[in-house]
Design an enzyme around this catalytic site. Sequence first.
Site, PDB file in Angstrom:
ATOM      1  N   GLU A 158      -2.831  -3.165   0.938  1.00 52.96           N
ATOM      2  CA  GLU A 158      -3.990  -3.763   1.750  1.00 52.96           C
ATOM      3  C   GLU A 158      -4.677  -4.857   1.289  1.00 52.96           C
ATOM      4  O   GLU A 158      -5.057  -5.625   1.884  1.00 52.96           O
ATOM      5  CB  GLU A 158      -5.005  -2.249   2.058  1.00 52.96           C
TER       6      GLU A 158
ATOM      7  N   HIS B 203      -9.583  10.145   4.605  1.00 57.66           N
ATOM      8  CA  HIS B 203      -9.034   9.593   5.775  1.00 57.66           C
ATOM      9  C   HIS B 203      -9.978  10.002   7.126  1.00 57.66           C
ATOM     10  O   HIS B 203      -9.587  10.003   8.269  1.00 57.66           O
ATOM     11  CB  HIS B 203      -7.730  10.473   6.284  1.00 57.66           C
TER      12      HIS B 203
HETATM   13  C1  LIG Z   1      -3.781   2.954   0.320  1.00 52.57           C
HETATM   14  C2  LIG Z   1      -3.115   3.631   1.751  1.00 52.57           C
HETATM   15  N1  LIG Z   1      -2.351   2.896   2.528  1.00 52.57           N
HETATM   16  C3  LIG Z   1      -1.846   3.616   3.593  1.00 52.57           C
HETATM   17  C4  LIG Z   1      -1.656   4.911   3.763  1.00 52.57           C
HETATM   18  C5  LIG Z   1      -1.101   5.392   4.842  1.00 52.57           C
HETATM   19  N2  LIG Z   1       0.129   6.066   4.468  1.00 52.57           N
HETATM   20  C6  LIG Z   1       0.063   7.408   3.748  1.00 52.57           C
HETATM   21  S1  LIG Z   1       1.718   7.848   3.180  1.00 52.57           S
HETATM   22  C7  LIG Z   1       2.319   6.342   3.642  1.00 52.57           C
HETATM   23  C8  LIG Z   1       3.645   6.022   3.148  1.00 52.57           C
HETATM   24  C9  LIG Z   1       3.823   6.202   1.738  1.00 52.57           C
HETATM   25  O1  LIG Z   1       5.344   6.058   1.544  1.00 52.57           O
HETATM   26  P1  LIG Z   1       5.661   6.305   0.090  1.00 52.57           P
HETATM   27  O2  LIG Z   1       4.932   5.660  -0.930  1.00 52.57           O
HETATM   28  O3  LIG Z   1       7.057   5.712   0.169  1.00 52.57           O
HETATM   29  O4  LIG Z   1       5.606   7.724  -0.028  1.00 52.57           O
HETATM   30  P2  LIG Z   1       6.494   8.998   1.208  1.00 52.57           P
HETATM   31  O5  LIG Z   1       5.760   8.992   2.050  1.00 52.57           O
HETATM   32  O6  LIG Z   1       7.851   8.351   1.434  1.00 52.57           O
HETATM   33  O7  LIG Z   1       6.808  10.027   0.041  1.00 52.57           O
HETATM   34  C10 LIG Z   1       1.287   5.477   4.193  1.00 52.57           C
HETATM   35  C11 LIG Z   1       1.612   4.300   4.687  1.00 52.57           C
HETATM   36  C12 LIG Z   1      -2.349   5.623   2.592  1.00 52.57           C
HETATM   37  N3  LIG Z   1      -2.700   6.925   2.872  1.00 52.57           N
HETATM   38  N4  LIG Z   1      -3.235   5.053   1.691  1.00 52.57           N
END
Ligand SMILES: Cc1ncc(C[n+]2csc(CCOP(=O)(O)OP(=O)(O)O)c2C)c(N)n1
Lengths: 333, 339
Positions: B71, B140
């Site tokens: 971000e 959130h």
């Molecule tokens: C700072 C932030 N940006 C975006 C999100 C939205 N979001 C939640 S999980 C996720 C994907 C995360 O991917 P990863 O780190 O690979 O974990 P996975 O979900 O694959 O276990 C996103 C974009 C968030 N919760 N926090």
Amino acid sequence: MTDDNRPFAIRKYDAARLRDALRKMYLIRFFEEGAEDSYMRGLIHGTMHLSIGQEASAVASCMGLTDEDKITSTHRGHGHCIAKGAEVGRMFAEFFGKEEGYCHGRGGSMHIADVTKGNLGANGIVGGGLPIAVGAGLTAKRLNTGAVAICFFGDGANNEGAFHEALNMAAIWKLPVVFICENNKYGMSTSTERSTAVKNIAERAVAYAMPGHTVDGNDFSAVAETVEAAIARARAGEGPSLIENLTYRWRGHSKSDRNRYRSKQEIDEWMARDPIQRFRKELVEHAILDESEAEKVATEARQEVEAGIEFAKSGTAPRIPDLARYVYAEENA
Amino acid sequence: MNAPAKQPDADIRELSYSEAIREAMGLALERDERVVLMGEDIGVYGGAFQVTGDLVERFGADRVMDTPISELGGAGVAVGAALTGLRPIYEFQFSDFAALAMEQIVNQAAKMRYMLGGEASVPVVFRMPAGSGTGAAAQHSQSFEAWFGHVPGLKVVQPSTPEDAKGLLLAALEDPDPVVMFEHKLLYKMKGHVPEGWYTTQIGKSAIRRHGKDVTIVASAIMVHRALAAAEKLAGEGIEAEIIDLRSVRPIDGETIIGSVRKTGRLLCVYEGVRTLGIGAEISAMIAESEAFDFLDAPVLRLGGAEAPIPYNPDLEKAAVPQIPDIEAAARRLARREV
Ligand SMILES: Cc1ncc(C[n+]2csc(CCOP(=O)(O)OP(=O)(O)O)c2C)c(N)n1
Ligand SMILES: [Mg+2]
């Protein structure tokens, strides 16, 4: 050097611990299936992120930890929570928004924690746990507790600034932290190929002068062996490590995912590499338990989950006047 | 117009709030090569709330760009691109994650024109899905409008209808300065009349959604709809509320609010952000400092979010932000002067 060719876990842990590891893997699977089912029935609201398919990474990574050691977890954190010793009843109670829940109904799935067991909590912020784990490492070092901190995060999190800042500080101060990236190929819909400049996330360890390892995250023994070595290194004061567990989430990212970014074939291929089946087969092959004993472990885990749901259903709803309780210490009573 | 009321005309085109935003972005991408959309999972996934939807299919991944989960960097790239000739619209997946990008929004984008003595312009738009009510708990569900409203150099808008969502986004895009648009998640599915084609809704101008003589209710985003519902009930008791849809937090439309309070002599502010040090404090002070002060027949009241993070438990979550009965009760107390 011995000529014992058996997998690391079989050599390292006694039968009781191995059996308990299998139990925890089943608990995670059935807990999440139960949570999913409760969600479908409208008993749980909000959203949740399931780690079905990633159970070996969570359980094997925690094998070398005591309750004094800390973990930081992620939005996909049910498995870490169970691996660190939480009770599924209190977890369900949290999901059902009850006072008996680990966060008294204030946190829900995305903030599930069990601080008494050293789980500092899941996190709604991707990358949020990384510097916190480094802080836990700093405490351990300053207070000489001998504890380590394991920091779980996803492949997506490795592109947050917090990842880079955290690894650098852990390295310059030689803190007892083990960074464990659960690389399940996607951050939501975005593949690592599209989001990440390096092929393997463990390659980033080079930039922070720490060891980096990429392992098959669905291979219990491989994960346990790599993490145990990193924990030993951390406890010996030699500093942090970065470990990348390659794995896969069978379910969508969250409850609203339509899986438009990956193929059915890819999902099927990974489902054929079920980490639980694989570990169970290994235990049977090496005569740690036989098929009927393994089945008993699964059945007991299933029963534990069912009992947990019943416990949660009969829990108490928080009182509305307690809305602002726990904001500050003085309201914590 | 009284947007939330059902339009009787069968030929009036209705879109949902998210469709209206998508339409605005589609028009902008068609009309201006410099426009790019950036954000997490806005491409093939269609955005976490399906706002960008099929835009990647229409305009390609070079203009509807999935960013890594970064971000601070992503918002900063949008700022730099805006500074040098692009017109980026950056979508935060949830407004909560703007906390990770405060540096680029607050220290860079907002101040660039000023720090460089007017020699630079940062025409960037930040879109922020905001608010509670989805069971997503403390990280959130927040409402940061007042935070950003506190920063000179930013403009902050909060549409409550599909028509305004489209018009304010297009106005934001035309604006030479950075604009932060808060989109309430519970409004995305709400339908309403949306004019065809390109039009803009003036930033800095409130809208009177319901006329009344007894009490002025200034509300923002989803609270506009709750206030309108409360007003219908109050009308049954002979209390006529005037509902002002704030629409713009910075600049704030003093003229409309002061004019209304001069007429009704009573003011209730309703907003979802934390009550203390929020939008209501600003509006109350504005009235206290204005000619409307002499027309007040009752103290000014504020209804805002609880002094707590948004809880997960659904009953606690509801209790944490103003609901229709709360607005009804507060307006009634004001009208009857029981305060
Ligand atoms: C700072 C932030 N940006 C975006 C999100 C939205 N979001 C939640 S999980 C996720 C994907 C995360 O991917 P990863 O780190 O690979 O974990 P996975 O979900 O694959 O276990 C996103 C974009 C968030 N919760 N926090
Ligand atoms: Mg991932």
